[in-house]
Design an enzyme around this catalytic site. Structure first.
Site, mmCIF file in Angstrom:
data_model
loop_
_atom_site.group_PDB
_atom_site.id
_atom_site.type_symbol
_atom_site.label_atom_id
_atom_site.label_comp_id
_atom_site.label_asym_id
_atom_site.label_seq_id
_atom_site.Cartn_x
_atom_site.Cartn_y
_atom_site.Cartn_z
ATOM 1 N N HIS A 20 -57.492 -62.641 -5.950
ATOM 2 C CA HIS A 20 -58.430 -63.341 -5.556
ATOM 3 C C HIS A 20 -58.745 -64.559 -6.486
ATOM 4 O O HIS A 20 -59.691 -65.581 -6.057
ATOM 5 C CB HIS A 20 -59.748 -62.663 -5.096
ATOM 6 C CG HIS A 20 -60.265 -62.701 -3.799
ATOM 7 N ND1 HIS A 20 -59.716 -63.430 -2.600
ATOM 8 C CD2 HIS A 20 -61.704 -62.511 -3.535
ATOM 9 C CE1 HIS A 20 -60.579 -63.280 -1.561
ATOM 10 N NE2 HIS A 20 -61.725 -62.968 -2.265
ATOM 11 N N ASN A 66 -68.108 -65.696 -1.924
ATOM 12 C CA ASN A 66 -68.697 -65.923 -0.507
ATOM 13 C C ASN A 66 -69.661 -66.913 -0.737
ATOM 14 O O ASN A 66 -70.318 -67.304 0.523
ATOM 15 C CB ASN A 66 -69.470 -64.784 -0.420
ATOM 16 C CG ASN A 66 -68.671 -63.548 -0.109
ATOM 17 O OD1 ASN A 66 -67.326 -63.666 -0.157
ATOM 18 N ND2 ASN A 66 -69.199 -62.253 -0.090
ATOM 19 N N ASP A 91 -56.296 -68.228 -2.517
ATOM 20 C CA ASP A 91 -55.448 -67.137 -2.122
ATOM 21 C C ASP A 91 -55.224 -67.022 -0.618
ATOM 22 O O ASP A 91 -56.270 -67.292 -0.024
ATOM 23 C CB ASP A 91 -55.763 -65.577 -2.888
ATOM 24 C CG ASP A 91 -57.083 -65.158 -2.201
ATOM 25 O OD1 ASP A 91 -58.355 -65.944 -2.404
ATOM 26 O OD2 ASP A 91 -57.077 -64.050 -1.604
ATOM 27 N N ASN A 112 -63.541 -65.653 3.011
ATOM 28 C CA ASN A 112 -65.015 -65.584 2.683
ATOM 29 C C ASN A 112 -65.473 -67.019 2.066
ATOM 30 O O ASN A 112 -66.450 -67.616 2.453
ATOM 31 C CB ASN A 112 -65.547 -64.487 2.192
ATOM 32 C CG ASN A 112 -65.659 -63.507 3.332
ATOM 33 O OD1 ASN A 112 -65.836 -63.565 4.565
ATOM 34 N ND2 ASN A 112 -65.665 -62.287 2.883
#
Length: 187
Positions: A20, A66, A91, A112
């Site tokens: 991530h 997020n 990613d 997100n």
């Protein structure tokens, strides 16, 4: 010419070098290669590098994934840049490991960080570089997968792939989005 390059990731040592955080990893490489120094800025760690008469402002949001749109909105506005001069690096589990895809716009695809950027900007018309991290996870284990570190086999190739993504970033600023897509979006 000035460009805003946003690498998505999560802050904290527990997220370092996870799938991530590939956006952070690409920016870290660029900063090191071109003598940039990350400092704490508003909603992000910020570094500036210069290449071929262009200035690249590298932004690693400190808001967690997020809420990445906070950093994007602030830095686009403070730099007074059009959204076309911004590239977001993220990613992507829908792309095989190591492949990159550069697009002028697109959906968040369930990501997100991209969803919050889209929400903040009010549209999805901004350039992005998606770095493939593959989809080698069991059903229901997507979050665990993207928050895990790369496998040993992947790590053996990772530095070269990060360098290729960094080349695409510099290409975006020096030869433009269209030519960069034509060269780097190889199937």
């Amino acid at each position: 010419m000035k460009y805003l390059i946003v690498g998505l990731g999560n802050i904290g040592p527990e997220y370092a070098e996870t799938r991530h955080n590939i956006g952070f990893m690409v920016l870290d490489y660029l900063a090191k290669k071109y003598d940039g120094q990350f400092d704490t800025g508003r909603h992000a760690f910020v570094a500036e590098i210069k290449m071929k008469g262009r200035t690249f402002v590298l932004v690693k949001p400190t808001t967690y994934m997020n809420l990445s749109g906070k950093a994007v909105g602030h830095h686009l506005n403070s730099l007074k840049l059009p959204v076309e001069n911004m590239l977001v690096i993220t990613d992507d589990i829908a792309i095989p490991f190591g492949k990159i895809r550069i697009r002028a716009k697109g959906s968040a695809g369930g990501h997100n960080g991209l969803k919050h950027i889209e929400q903040t900007l009010g549209h999805n018309n901004y350039p992005r570089l998606r770095f493939g991290v593959g989809d080698a996870y069991s059903k229901g284990k997507q979050v665990d997968y993207v928050l895990s570190r790369f496998s040993e086999d992947e790590q053996a190739e990772l530095q070269t792939l990060i360098e290729k993504a960094a080349e695409a970033v510099i290409s975006f600023g020096t030869v433009g989005l269209e030519r960069t897509m034509n060269f780097h979006n190889i199937k």
